[in-house]
Design a protein around this motif. Structure first.
Motif, mmCIF file in Angstrom:
data_model
loop_
_atom_site.group_PDB
_atom_site.id
_atom_site.type_symbol
_atom_site.label_atom_id
_atom_site.label_comp_id
_atom_site.label_asym_id
_atom_site.label_seq_id
_atom_site.Cartn_x
_atom_site.Cartn_y
_atom_site.Cartn_z
ATOM 1 N N ALA A 182 1.007 -1.328 -0.105
ATOM 2 C CA ALA A 182 -0.063 0.016 0.008
ATOM 3 C C ALA A 182 0.792 1.044 -0.033
ATOM 4 O O ALA A 182 0.484 2.125 0.681
ATOM 5 N N PRO A 183 1.800 1.416 -0.961
ATOM 6 C CA PRO A 183 2.740 2.503 -1.031
ATOM 7 C C PRO A 183 1.909 3.659 -1.802
ATOM 8 O O PRO A 183 1.345 3.355 -2.766
ATOM 9 N N CYS A 184 2.256 4.865 -1.446
ATOM 10 C CA CYS A 184 1.830 6.108 -2.480
ATOM 11 C C CYS A 184 3.092 6.317 -3.073
ATOM 12 O O CYS A 184 4.391 5.839 -2.570
ATOM 13 N N TYR A 185 2.765 6.926 -4.084
ATOM 14 C CA TYR A 185 4.195 7.152 -5.148
ATOM 15 C C TYR A 185 4.342 8.750 -5.024
ATOM 16 O O TYR A 185 5.312 9.086 -4.226
ATOM 17 N N ASP A 186 3.538 9.363 -5.630
ATOM 18 C CA ASP A 186 3.594 10.906 -5.447
ATOM 19 C C ASP A 186 2.186 11.592 -5.580
ATOM 20 O O ASP A 186 2.151 12.811 -6.151
ATOM 21 N N ASP A 187 1.222 11.039 -5.293
ATOM 22 C CA ASP A 187 0.087 11.453 -5.486
ATOM 23 C C ASP A 187 -0.187 12.665 -4.632
ATOM 24 O O ASP A 187 0.049 12.926 -3.394
ATOM 25 N N GLU A 188 -0.787 13.795 -5.336
ATOM 26 C CA GLU A 188 -0.932 15.111 -4.750
ATOM 27 C C GLU A 188 -2.068 15.410 -3.697
ATOM 28 O O GLU A 188 -1.996 16.034 -2.918
ATOM 29 N N SER A 189 -3.059 14.630 -4.073
ATOM 30 C CA SER A 189 -4.178 14.635 -2.866
ATOM 31 C C SER A 189 -3.767 13.897 -1.436
ATOM 32 O O SER A 189 -4.565 14.173 -0.578
ATOM 33 N N THR A 190 -2.740 13.301 -1.504
ATOM 34 C CA THR A 190 -2.145 12.745 -0.317
ATOM 35 C C THR A 190 -1.047 13.720 0.303
ATOM 36 O O THR A 190 -0.166 13.767 -0.106
ATOM 37 N N GLU A 191 -1.453 14.679 1.421
ATOM 38 C CA GLU A 191 -0.697 15.817 1.639
ATOM 39 C C GLU A 191 0.263 15.274 2.739
ATOM 40 O O GLU A 191 1.320 16.160 2.825
ATOM 41 N N GLU A 192 0.274 14.039 3.279
ATOM 42 C CA GLU A 192 1.212 13.653 4.199
ATOM 43 C C GLU A 192 2.314 13.044 3.536
ATOM 44 O O GLU A 192 3.232 12.533 4.341
ATOM 45 N N LEU A 193 2.571 13.159 2.277
ATOM 46 C CA LEU A 193 3.752 12.493 1.806
ATOM 47 C C LEU A 193 5.098 13.258 1.970
ATOM 48 O O LEU A 193 6.034 12.492 2.191
ATOM 49 N N GLY A 194 5.246 14.246 2.034
ATOM 50 C CA GLY A 194 6.332 15.281 2.378
ATOM 51 C C GLY A 194 7.502 14.754 1.908
ATOM 52 O O GLY A 194 7.791 14.674 0.355
ATOM 53 N N SER A 195 8.539 14.522 2.566
ATOM 54 C CA SER A 195 9.864 14.229 2.125
ATOM 55 C C SER A 195 10.126 12.774 1.598
ATOM 56 O O SER A 195 11.010 12.129 1.093
ATOM 57 N N PHE A 196 8.772 12.116 1.749
ATOM 58 C CA PHE A 196 8.828 10.545 1.453
ATOM 59 C C PHE A 196 8.395 10.335 -0.140
ATOM 60 O O PHE A 196 8.372 9.308 -0.694
ATOM 61 N N LYS A 197 7.973 11.541 -0.624
ATOM 62 C CA LYS A 197 7.606 11.273 -2.244
ATOM 63 C C LYS A 197 8.223 10.624 -3.041
ATOM 64 O O LYS A 197 9.721 10.936 -2.928
ATOM 65 N N VAL A 198 8.093 9.614 -3.785
ATOM 66 C CA VAL A 198 8.831 8.880 -4.708
ATOM 67 C C VAL A 198 9.048 9.447 -6.076
ATOM 68 O O VAL A 198 8.048 10.012 -6.522
ATOM 69 N N VAL A 199 10.214 9.773 -6.576
ATOM 70 C CA VAL A 199 10.343 10.309 -7.972
ATOM 71 C C VAL A 199 10.621 9.134 -8.682
ATOM 72 O O VAL A 199 10.253 9.197 -10.120
ATOM 73 N N SER A 200 11.334 8.202 -8.562
ATOM 74 C CA SER A 200 11.480 6.912 -9.094
ATOM 75 C C SER A 200 11.741 5.659 -8.398
ATOM 76 O O SER A 200 12.332 5.845 -7.338
ATOM 77 N N ALA A 201 11.294 4.759 -8.965
ATOM 78 C CA ALA A 201 11.379 3.425 -8.173
ATOM 79 C C ALA A 201 12.304 2.337 -9.128
ATOM 80 O O ALA A 201 12.510 1.234 -8.731
ATOM 81 N N ALA A 202 12.771 3.079 -10.319
ATOM 82 C CA ALA A 202 13.448 2.113 -11.161
ATOM 83 C C ALA A 202 14.493 1.363 -10.963
ATOM 84 O O ALA A 202 14.892 0.123 -11.687
ATOM 85 N N ASP A 203 15.146 1.804 -10.123
ATOM 86 C CA ASP A 203 16.545 1.276 -9.684
ATOM 87 C C ASP A 203 16.495 0.429 -8.359
ATOM 88 O O ASP A 203 17.401 -0.254 -7.970
ATOM 89 N N LEU A 204 15.193 -0.155 -7.966
ATOM 90 C CA LEU A 204 15.087 -0.826 -6.877
ATOM 91 C C LEU A 204 15.384 -2.485 -7.096
ATOM 92 O O LEU A 204 16.048 -3.007 -6.274
ATOM 93 N N GLU A 205 15.299 -2.706 -8.412
ATOM 94 C CA GLU A 205 15.876 -4.065 -8.864
ATOM 95 C C GLU A 205 17.291 -4.195 -8.660
ATOM 96 O O GLU A 205 17.690 -5.381 -8.525
ATOM 97 N N ALA A 206 18.034 -2.986 -8.506
ATOM 98 C CA ALA A 206 19.451 -3.386 -8.217
ATOM 99 C C ALA A 206 19.727 -3.899 -6.600
ATOM 100 O O ALA A 206 20.896 -4.477 -6.282
#
Length: 163
Positions: free
Chosen positions: A82-106
Protein backbone atom coordinates in the motif's frame (compact mmCIF):
# COMPACT_ATOMS: atom_id res chain seq x y z
CA UNK A 1 -4.48 6.32 12.60
CA UNK A 2 -4.87 2.59 13.23
CA UNK A 3 -1.84 0.43 13.83
CA UNK A 4 -2.08 -2.72 11.73
CA UNK A 5 -2.07 -5.74 13.99
CA UNK A 6 -0.98 -8.02 11.17
CA UNK A 7 2.65 -6.98 11.71
CA UNK A 8 2.85 -8.70 15.09
CA UNK A 9 0.72 -11.57 13.76
CA UNK A 10 3.24 -12.16 10.96
CA UNK A 11 6.11 -12.31 13.47
CA UNK A 12 4.18 -14.79 15.64
CA UNK A 13 3.15 -16.93 12.66
CA UNK A 14 6.70 -17.62 11.45
CA UNK A 15 8.62 -18.14 14.71
CA UNK A 16 11.49 -19.99 12.99
CA UNK A 17 12.51 -16.76 11.23
CA UNK A 18 14.02 -13.64 12.77
CA UNK A 19 11.49 -10.85 12.28
CA UNK A 20 12.44 -7.28 13.14
CA UNK A 21 9.62 -4.78 13.65
CA UNK A 22 11.54 -1.52 14.02
CA UNK A 23 9.75 1.57 15.26
CA UNK A 24 10.96 4.44 13.11
CA UNK A 25 11.37 7.90 14.61
CA UNK A 26 8.58 10.41 14.85
CA UNK A 27 5.76 8.49 13.09
CA UNK A 28 3.29 11.39 13.49
CA UNK A 29 5.70 13.89 11.95
CA UNK A 30 7.92 11.57 9.92
CA UNK A 31 11.00 12.88 8.18
CA UNK A 32 12.69 10.93 5.38
CA UNK A 33 16.24 11.95 6.38
CA UNK A 34 15.69 10.90 10.02
CA UNK A 35 14.32 7.53 8.87
CA UNK A 36 17.35 7.14 6.59
CA UNK A 37 19.77 7.60 9.50
CA UNK A 38 17.81 5.07 11.57
CA UNK A 39 17.64 2.54 8.70
CA UNK A 40 21.38 2.81 8.06
CA UNK A 41 21.97 1.76 11.67
CA UNK A 42 19.89 -1.40 11.03
CA UNK A 43 21.57 -2.35 7.75
CA UNK A 44 24.64 -4.11 9.24
CA UNK A 45 22.30 -6.52 11.05
CA UNK A 46 20.51 -7.57 7.86
CA UNK A 47 22.54 -10.57 6.75
CA UNK A 48 21.73 -13.86 5.08
CA UNK A 49 18.46 -14.30 3.23
CA UNK A 50 16.74 -10.98 3.89
CA UNK A 51 13.23 -9.90 2.97
CA UNK A 52 12.25 -6.31 3.61
CA UNK A 53 8.55 -5.54 4.01
CA UNK A 54 7.42 -1.94 3.98
CA UNK A 55 3.87 -0.85 4.71
CA UNK A 56 2.31 2.48 3.72
CA UNK A 57 4.81 5.25 4.55
CA UNK A 58 7.39 2.54 5.34
CA UNK A 59 6.95 1.14 1.82
CA UNK A 60 7.47 4.61 0.37
CA UNK A 61 10.58 5.01 2.49
CA UNK A 62 12.05 1.70 1.26
CA UNK A 63 11.22 2.55 -2.36
CA UNK A 64 12.85 5.98 -2.18
CA UNK A 65 15.82 4.93 -0.04
CA UNK A 66 16.74 1.79 -2.00
CA UNK A 67 16.25 3.60 -5.30
CA UNK A 68 18.73 6.27 -4.21
CA UNK A 69 21.08 3.98 -2.23
CA UNK A 70 21.24 0.51 -3.81
CA UNK A 71 22.35 -2.19 -1.37
CA UNK A 72 25.81 -3.73 -1.78
CA UNK A 73 24.28 -7.21 -1.64
CA UNK A 74 20.86 -7.95 -3.09
CA UNK A 75 18.17 -9.02 -0.66
CA UNK A 76 15.87 -11.93 -1.53
CA UNK A 77 12.60 -9.99 -1.55
CA UNK A 78 11.34 -6.45 -1.30
CA UNK A 79 7.63 -6.32 -0.48
CA UNK A 80 5.88 -2.95 -0.69
CA UNK A 81 2.37 -2.89 0.80
CA UNK A 82 0.00 0.00 0.00
CA UNK A 83 2.63 2.60 -0.88
CA UNK A 84 1.87 5.99 -2.36
CA UNK A 85 4.19 7.24 -5.08
CA UNK A 86 3.62 10.96 -5.52
CA UNK A 87 -0.16 11.44 -5.34
CA UNK A 88 -0.89 15.14 -4.82
CA UNK A 89 -4.18 14.51 -3.01
CA UNK A 90 -2.26 12.79 -0.21
CA UNK A 91 -0.76 15.71 1.68
CA UNK A 92 1.24 13.67 4.18
CA UNK A 93 3.83 12.44 1.67
CA UNK A 94 6.23 15.30 2.29
CA UNK A 95 9.85 14.20 2.06
CA UNK A 96 8.79 10.60 1.30
CA UNK A 97 7.45 11.39 -2.17
CA UNK A 98 8.87 8.88 -4.66
CA UNK A 99 10.47 10.31 -7.79
CA UNK A 100 11.51 6.97 -9.29
CA UNK A 101 11.52 3.33 -8.21
CA UNK A 102 13.27 2.07 -11.36
CA UNK A 103 16.55 1.26 -9.58
CA UNK A 104 14.99 -0.97 -6.89
CA UNK A 105 15.85 -4.05 -8.92
CA UNK A 106 19.52 -3.40 -8.13
CA UNK A 107 18.76 -4.16 -4.46
CA UNK A 108 16.31 -7.08 -4.60
CA UNK A 109 16.03 -10.37 -6.49
CA UNK A 110 12.21 -10.18 -6.29
CA UNK A 111 9.89 -7.23 -5.83
CA UNK A 112 6.26 -7.61 -4.79
CA UNK A 113 3.63 -4.88 -4.76
CA UNK A 114 0.46 -5.27 -2.67
CA UNK A 115 -2.43 -2.87 -3.22
CA UNK A 116 -6.17 -2.82 -2.70
CA UNK A 117 -8.52 -1.18 -5.17
CA UNK A 118 -10.55 0.40 -2.34
CA UNK A 119 -7.59 1.90 -0.44
CA UNK A 120 -8.75 5.32 0.88
CA UNK A 121 -5.23 6.36 1.92
CA UNK A 122 -3.05 5.25 -0.98
CA UNK A 123 -5.10 5.60 -4.19
CA UNK A 124 -5.12 2.52 -6.41
CA UNK A 125 -3.77 4.67 -9.27
CA UNK A 126 -0.45 4.80 -7.38
CA UNK A 127 0.17 1.11 -8.13
CA UNK A 128 0.48 1.81 -11.87
CA UNK A 129 3.36 4.22 -11.20
CA UNK A 130 5.32 1.49 -9.42
CA UNK A 131 4.41 -1.00 -12.16
CA UNK A 132 5.73 1.44 -14.78
CA UNK A 133 9.08 1.70 -12.96
CA UNK A 134 9.22 -2.00 -12.06
CA UNK A 135 7.88 -4.05 -14.98
CA UNK A 136 9.23 -7.32 -13.52
CA UNK A 137 7.63 -6.81 -10.09
CA UNK A 138 4.80 -9.12 -9.07
CA UNK A 139 1.57 -7.27 -8.31
CA UNK A 140 -0.86 -8.64 -5.73
CA UNK A 141 -4.15 -6.82 -6.23
CA UNK A 142 -7.08 -7.00 -3.83
CA UNK A 143 -10.60 -5.62 -4.26
CA UNK A 144 -11.64 -4.93 -0.68
CA UNK A 145 -8.73 -4.76 1.75
CA UNK A 146 -8.88 -1.02 2.34
CA UNK A 147 -5.44 0.08 3.65
CA UNK A 148 -4.75 -3.43 4.97
CA UNK A 149 -6.09 -2.61 8.43
CA UNK A 150 -6.60 -6.26 9.30
CA UNK A 151 -5.63 -8.63 12.09
CA UNK A 152 -4.05 -11.26 9.82
CA UNK A 153 -2.41 -11.31 6.40
CA UNK A 154 -2.33 -14.91 5.08
CA UNK A 155 -1.25 -13.89 1.57
CA UNK A 156 1.85 -12.22 2.96
CA UNK A 157 2.69 -15.29 5.07
CA UNK A 158 2.29 -17.50 1.99
CA UNK A 159 4.75 -15.32 0.07
CA UNK A 160 7.25 -15.17 2.94
CA UNK A 161 7.18 -18.95 3.40
CA UNK A 162 8.13 -19.49 -0.26
CA UNK A 163 11.69 -18.41 0.56
Amino acid sequence: KKTPVWREWVADTIPDVDVLLPKFPNPQNANYDEWGIYFEKLLPFLTGKVTLVGYSLGAMFLAKYLNNHPLDTKIEQLILIAPCYDDESTEELGSFKVVSAADLEASAREIHLFHSQDDPISPFTELAKFQRDLPRAASHIFANRNHFFQPTFPELIELLKQK
